[in-house]
Scaffold this motif. Structure first.
Motif: not given
Length: 68
Positions: A5-7, A11-13, A50-52
């Motif tokens: 999830v962090w990866a 990547l999105a950020v 949001t994912l982070l």
């Protein structure tokens, strides 16, 4: 699971930052518009943030429940 999830969030950020930089680098005199890149960058930034956040909160809750 948390690292995955962090990866994806990281990547999105990173992608969103690159898109926003690209939007600022657009040359309006040449007819280029940075609006599509900026919009995609903001959407990716919201998604990645949001994912982070969810990954961090989930890890905190799971770690806290294992201590008991």
């Amino acid at each position: 699971m948390f690292r995955g999830v962090w990866a994806v969030g990281a990547l999105a950020v990173i992608t969103s930052v690159l898109l926003i930089i690209g939007a600022f680098a657009a040359n309006p005199r040449a007819g280029e518009s940075g609006q599509p890149a900026a919009l995609l960058g903001l959407i990716a930034l919201c998604f990645g943030g949001t994912l982070l956040t969810v990954g961090t909160l989930a890890r905190f809750v799971v770690t806290k429940s294992k201590r008991r």
